[in-house]
Structures are given as C-alpha cells and as structure tokens.
Design a protein around this motif. Structure first.
Motif, PDB file in Angstrom:
ATOM      1  N   MET A   1      -7.567   0.295  -0.529  1.00 18.01           N
ATOM      2  CA  MET A   1      -6.689   0.734  -1.992  1.00 18.01           C
ATOM      3  C   MET A   1      -7.576   0.156  -3.233  1.00 18.01           C
ATOM      4  SD  MET A   1      -3.781   1.880  -1.302  1.00 18.01           S
ATOM      5  CE  MET A   1      -2.786   1.201  -2.011  1.00 18.01           C
ATOM      6  N   LYS A   2      -8.005  -1.360  -3.225  1.00 19.54           N
ATOM      7  CA  LYS A   2      -8.677  -1.735  -4.815  1.00 19.54           C
ATOM      8  C   LYS A   2     -10.023  -0.556  -5.024  1.00 19.54           C
ATOM      9  CE  LYS A   2      -9.724  -6.025  -4.154  1.00 19.54           C
ATOM     10  NZ  LYS A   2     -10.274  -7.041  -3.971  1.00 19.54           N
ATOM     11  N   ASN A   3     -10.003  -0.607  -4.193  1.00 15.72           N
ATOM     12  CA  ASN A   3     -11.714   0.523  -4.788  1.00 15.72           C
ATOM     13  C   ASN A   3     -11.328   1.889  -4.692  1.00 15.72           C
ATOM     14  OD1 ASN A   3     -14.258  -0.865  -3.991  1.00 15.72           O
ATOM     15  ND2 ASN A   3     -12.838  -1.492  -2.096  1.00 15.72           N
ATOM     16  N   ALA A   4     -10.055   2.954  -4.141  1.00 16.50           N
ATOM     17  CA  ALA A   4     -10.105   3.689  -4.372  1.00 16.50           C
ATOM     18  C   ALA A   4      -8.940   4.000  -5.364  1.00 16.50           C
ATOM     19  CB  ALA A   4      -8.910   4.473  -3.061  1.00 16.50           C
ATOM     20  N   LEU A   5      -8.182   3.867  -5.619  1.00 14.54           N
ATOM     21  CA  LEU A   5      -6.948   3.305  -6.746  1.00 14.54           C
ATOM     22  C   LEU A   5      -8.012   2.623  -8.128  1.00 14.54           C
ATOM     23  CD1 LEU A   5      -3.941   2.007  -5.746  1.00 14.54           C
ATOM     24  CD2 LEU A   5      -4.396   4.749  -6.564  1.00 14.54           C
TER      25      LEU A   5
ATOM     26  N   LYS B   1      -6.740  -6.397  11.577  1.00 11.83           N
ATOM     27  CA  LYS B   1      -7.870  -5.302  10.715  1.00 11.83           C
ATOM     28  C   LYS B   1      -7.870  -4.397  10.006  1.00 11.83           C
ATOM     29  CE  LYS B   1     -10.186  -7.302  14.922  1.00 11.83           C
ATOM     30  NZ  LYS B   1     -11.191  -7.370  15.915  1.00 11.83           N
ATOM     31  N   THR B   2      -6.795  -3.821  10.470  1.00 11.85           N
ATOM     32  CA  THR B   2      -6.312  -2.067  10.445  1.00 11.85           C
ATOM     33  C   THR B   2      -5.692  -2.652   8.815  1.00 11.85           C
ATOM     34  OG1 THR B   2      -5.552  -0.889  11.941  1.00 11.85           O
ATOM     35  CG2 THR B   2      -5.240  -0.102  10.632  1.00 11.85           C
ATOM     36  N   ILE B   3      -6.031  -4.047   8.598  1.00  7.26           N
ATOM     37  CA  ILE B   3      -4.686  -4.059   6.854  1.00  7.26           C
ATOM     38  C   ILE B   3      -5.596  -4.326   5.987  1.00  7.26           C
ATOM     39  CG2 ILE B   3      -2.896  -5.893   5.896  1.00  7.26           C
ATOM     40  CD1 ILE B   3      -1.105  -5.164   7.996  1.00  7.26           C
ATOM     41  N   ASN B   4      -6.381  -5.051   6.388  1.00  7.85           N
ATOM     42  CA  ASN B   4      -8.098  -5.727   5.645  1.00  7.85           C
ATOM     43  C   ASN B   4      -8.672  -4.488   5.670  1.00  7.85           C
ATOM     44  OD1 ASN B   4      -7.828  -8.239   5.719  1.00  7.85           O
ATOM     45  ND2 ASN B   4      -8.582  -9.051   8.182  1.00  7.85           N
ATOM     46  N   ALA B   5      -8.929  -3.264   5.774  1.00 10.18           N
ATOM     47  CA  ALA B   5      -9.604  -2.080   5.685  1.00 10.18           C
ATOM     48  C   ALA B   5      -8.398  -1.711   4.998  1.00 10.18           C
ATOM     49  CB  ALA B   5      -9.808  -0.991   6.627  1.00 10.18           C
ATOM     50  N   LEU B   6      -8.266  -1.563   4.926  1.00 11.01           N
ATOM     51  CA  LEU B   6      -6.515  -0.855   4.512  1.00 11.01           C
ATOM     52  C   LEU B   6      -6.535  -1.782   3.151  1.00 11.01           C
ATOM     53  CD1 LEU B   6      -4.353   1.845   4.167  1.00 11.01           C
ATOM     54  CD2 LEU B   6      -2.306  -0.603   4.615  1.00 11.01           C
ATOM     55  N   ASN B   7      -6.607  -2.600   2.282  1.00 11.60           N
ATOM     56  CA  ASN B   7      -6.606  -3.673   0.881  1.00 11.60           C
ATOM     57  C   ASN B   7      -7.712  -3.032   0.301  1.00 11.60           C
ATOM     58  OD1 ASN B   7      -4.490  -4.869   1.887  1.00 11.60           O
ATOM     59  ND2 ASN B   7      -5.379  -6.168   2.914  1.00 11.60           N
ATOM     60  N   TRP B   8      -8.865  -2.781   1.085  1.00  9.96           N
ATOM     61  CA  TRP B   8     -10.496  -2.264   0.659  1.00  9.96           C
ATOM     62  C   TRP B   8     -10.759  -0.774  -0.120  1.00  9.96           C
ATOM     63  CZ3 TRP B   8     -14.225   0.605   0.946  1.00  9.96           C
ATOM     64  CH2 TRP B   8     -15.457   0.689   0.865  1.00  9.96           C
TER      65      TRP B   8
ATOM     66  N   ALA C   1       0.398  -1.017  -0.113  1.00 10.94           N
ATOM     67  CA  ALA C   1       0.300  -0.356  -0.110  1.00 10.94           C
ATOM     68  C   ALA C   1       1.007   1.103  -0.032  1.00 10.94           C
ATOM     69  CB  ALA C   1      -0.934  -0.166   1.159  1.00 10.94           C
ATOM     70  N   ALA C   2       2.073   0.838   1.244  1.00 10.21           N
ATOM     71  CA  ALA C   2       2.469   2.322   0.910  1.00 10.21           C
ATOM     72  C   ALA C   2       3.401   2.932  -0.252  1.00 10.21           C
ATOM     73  CB  ALA C   2       3.488   2.448   2.334  1.00 10.21           C
ATOM     74  N   ARG C   3       3.772   1.396  -1.185  1.00 14.02           N
ATOM     75  CA  ARG C   3       3.886   1.642  -2.271  1.00 14.02           C
ATOM     76  C   ARG C   3       3.907   2.209  -2.995  1.00 14.02           C
ATOM     77  NH1 ARG C   3       5.046  -3.471  -2.714  1.00 14.02           N
ATOM     78  NH2 ARG C   3       7.136  -3.327  -1.654  1.00 14.02           N
TER      79      ARG C   3
END
Length: 482
Positions: free
Chosen positions: A475-479, A466-473, A383-385
């Motif tokens: 990232m997938k949608n925002a990008l 839990k934070t990473i699961n939310a971050l993944n979601w 995500a950071a990358r």
C-alpha cells in the motif's frame, strides 16, 4: 427517517435456524370431506384459528380459517354444519420445506403477503405450521428483543438495561457458530438502535424544552467501526451531524448534539476520548461546511487529522434525512478519488503500523498481551478503505469493500477471500478474548493474550500478521503513484 426493521435486526440469525426449529407442531389437519361442524369443534378444542386440509397421504391441499367458517355461515345459514370443508377452503396452500432456512420462510411470507406457511417434509407431507409469531419466538430473537427494548426505551436507564444483555447475546451466537463478523453486525445493530433512539429522544426534548423543531433537515451519522457494522464490546461514541441549515442554525444543532451524546453516555456508550462526537463543533456542519472540511482534509491532513479522516470515511446515516448523507458520500468519493497525494498520505499513516512479530516469528507482547485492533484490524480495514476510495466504491463494510474490489477487477478474488478470512479470524479472536475478560471481571479492551489461543489459531494469526505486513508495504509503495 431512517432505521432498521425488526426482521432486519435478526441479521445473521435467520441464516442459522431452519424452519423445523420454529414451526408449530403437531400440525392440526382435516380431510376435504370433513364437515364445518367437525372442523369447528377441532379448532375450538385445540384453541387454534385454522386447520390445514390434507389429502389421503397427508399432503396439504388447502387451509380453512375462522374467517372462512364465518363466511360459510353467512352463505349457507342453517345448513352450514354439514358443508364439507373442501368446498370452502383456500387453495392452494403456501408451503415450505421444514429443512429450509428461516430467511427463506421470511422472504416467502413477504412475497406472498401471508402470515402462515405449512411446513412439509421431503415427501410433501405436512409436518408443522410456520407463523410470523413463531419466527419471532426463535431462540435467536433475543437480538430482536434487545433491539425492541431499545426502541421502547423512554430514558437512558432503559437503554442501558438493554445494552447490558449484549454479552449474553454474543455468547449465544458464538456458541451457535455464527461467524464472528455476523456477531459484530448484530452488536452494531444494537449500537445503531441506541444512537437512533438517542437522536429521537433528543429531538423531542428540544421541542419539549422550548427549542422548537429542527430549523432544517438533518442526519445523525455513525462513524468508524459502527459505520462499517463491525463494532465489538466497549465501542465508544463516534458520530457526527450533517444538516441543511445555515451557520446561524448551529446553536440549535449544538444543543441537539450535546443531548444525543449525553444520552448515549448515560446509556453505556461512553464519550469518545478523541472527541469525535456531534457535540463538538468540528463534527457538526451543514453540507457546505462538510465539503469545506473534506477539502481541507484532502489538501492538508496529516498526523491525528488523518486518523480522524479514517474514522469519518466509514460514516453511515442512522437517523434523519438520508439524502444529506448520500450527497456527502458522493462529494467525498469524487474528491478523494482524484487526489492521489491524499490517498498516499492515508496509506503512509496506516502503513507505519507494524505487526507484533519478532525476528523468530514470536509474538511481541506488553504485559503478556498485544493490541489486536491496532496491529491487525486497523491496517487491514485501512487498506480496504483506501482502495475503496481510490476506485470510487461507496461500501463502508470491510468485507463489502473487498468483494467490490474483486468484482471490479482491482484485486484478485483469491486475495480478497484471503483478506476476508484474516478479518474474520481476528474479529473472532478478539470477541472470544473480550468474552473471557467479561467473565473474569476484567474490563474489555482490544488487547488479547496469545497464550490462550489454540495452536491452530496461533499459527493462523502469525500468518495473518505476515500478510498484513506485506499488505502495508504494498500500500505504501503502490499508492505513491495513484
């Protein structure tokens, strides 16, 4: 040629040790009225080359060295014995508080171009002497020792012997409560040193074996966790070569890549299972070839190729012409930032990873363990990358990227700090597991046993997942519309 200096290899050590831990005591002193004869006898008796001149309260007012004495002899000749040291001392004398961190002493020595500092207490009274030699003898200089052993190595066996000291080094740092990411940076510095030394040895062997010097400038790139300075135990080879030659020069660079990879493998850095190594054609190109490769990735990358892209994006030069790497970085940055479909594909690939938590919040394990790198570290660093690529940030370290994103207004400071804390937690847990496995004679891996975690760490890791699961979601949608 690139490379880190000895003091740079101390990395986080200098931020953990105070001057009082490295200064020489007791401080040898003299009063301004003492004669050169008296001062010379004191230095001879103590086997030292200097005396600190102090006032009636013990505060340093100057310093006298053997060189000062010799100059006085040349000037005063027969009368020199009775000359007061106050008339020949160097003044003022450079000082530092004994409770200052060692990195302050290093910086002050560099700025003032001196090799000695007088350590003083809170009242300004001299209590010890700090020297470059003393700084190198600090307990944490074990890392410097390892790095220097790599630099001095003449064969892979010497390099392997130095690498074998890493578990002890990491154990000492963790015991001193150095942050886990600080430990990772130190471990990476040794990996970098091994890679640089392998490149130097390979380059020289090419000349010795009749291949001649390099036909064009070139640079060895460290990829993946090594490029991010986040390597832990068991890191394998992830490297590449960029050069300024033509395609006709590839046979020379192919042989060079083979020698580098073979040397690293013999030195305890195993071949990459995925083949991400300079000895393989796809990881060895000239500038134009790499630009074509990056363009192809951006247009067509999917599946395994996207994993290779993630590994490549974190590259950092470790030897050779760093300008080649800088130009390659600039091309990658500009092309990726204006390719939303590419960034979305990267986010989709990373976002397919789901943290191992059951519906009741329990850890999901296999054979009692879970892969912390795959399920936690990989999606966070990805995500950071991706966000760094989107916003044209050149930094490769995860923490550096998160800070740059916050400073640029692309992420809140609170969110960046939270992700950095999650990153630190996972690296520490994985390091501690690897240390425990080594002690038990178990091969290191990225898999941890959640049962060995302290209750607080167990709860924090669940929240991190839990934070990473939310971050993944996100990232997938925002990008999808970047």
């Amino acid at each position: 040629m690139s490379g880190e200096t000895g003091l740079e290899r101390l990395d986080s050590f200098a931020y953990r040790h105070r001057v009082a831990e490295v200064m020489g005591t007791p401080l040898a002193t003299a009063r301004p009225g003492a004669t050169i004869a008296e001062a010379s006898r004191t230095m001879a008796a103590k086997g030292i080359s200097s005396l600190v001149v102090v006032d009636e309260r013990g505060r340093p007012v100057g310093i006298i060295t053997e060189r000062d004495v010799l100059k006085a002899v040349a000037t005063h000749r027969r009368e020199v014995a009775d000359v007061p040291v106050g008339t020949i001392m160097s003044s003022p004398v450079a000082t530092i508080r004994s409770d200052a961190f060692s990195y302050v002493a290093m910086g002050r020595m560099d700025r003032l171009r001196v090799r000695h500092l007088v350590a003083v207490d809170e009242h300004g009274i001299g209590v010890g002497m700090v020297t470059v030699r003393g700084l190198m003898k600090m307990r944490s200089s074990y890392a410097l020792l390892v790095g220097d052993e790599v630099d001095a190595a003449t064969n892979p066996q010497d390099m392997l012997a130095a690498k074998m000291k890493l578990p002890r080094l990491a154990g000492e740092l963790l015991a001193e409560r150095v942050e886990a990411l600080g430990v990772a940076r130190v471990l990476t510095s040794v990996l970098r040193a091994l890679s640089e030394r392998s490149a130097r040895m390979a380059e020289q062997s090419m000349i010795d074996k009749g291949w001649g010097a390099a036909p064009a400038p070139w640079s060895l790139l460290l990829l993946g966790s090594g490029g991010r300075r986040e390597s832990l135990f068991g890191a394998d080879q992830d490297n590449a070569i960029v050069h300024a030659g033509s395609r006709d020069d590839d046979p020379w660079f192919a042989e060079l890549g083979k020698r580098i990879c073979d040397t690293l493998d013999a030195a305890g850095v195993p071949f990459c299972n995925g083949g991400v190594m300079a000895c393989n054609t796809e990881w060895r190109h000239n500038q134009a070839g790499w630009e074509d490769r990056i363009t192809q990735w951006i247009r067509e990358a999917d599946g395994k190729e996207l994993l290779n892209v993630h590994i490549f994006v974190d590259f950092r030069p470790v030897y050779g012409d760093i300008d080649l790497a800088a130009r390659l970085r600039a091309y990658l940055r500009d092309q990726a930032a204006k390719s939303p479909r590419f960034l979305h594909a990267m986010a989709q690939a990373a976002g397919d990873i789901k943290a191992p938590l059951g519906v009741l919040g329990q850890f999901i394990t296999k054979d009692g363990r879970l892969d912390l790198k795959m399920s936690g570290l990989l999606p966070l660093t990805s995500a950071a990358r991706i966000l760094a690529l989107k916003h044209r940030i050149d930094a490769t370290g995860t923490g550096e990227r998160l800070r740059a994103l916050a400073e640029g207004g692309h992420m809140s400071a609170v969110e960046a700090a939270s992700l950095q804390a999650n990153h630190e937690l996972m690296v520490r847990i994985l390091l501690e597991q690897q240390q425990a496995d080594l002690a038990a004679g178990i091969a290191t891996s990225n898999r941890i046993d959640p049962k060995r975690l302290a209750p607080d760490d167990r709860d924090r890791l669940k929240q991190t997942f839990k934070t990473i699961n939310a971050l993944n979601w996100v990232m997938k949608n925002a990008l999808s519309s970047v």
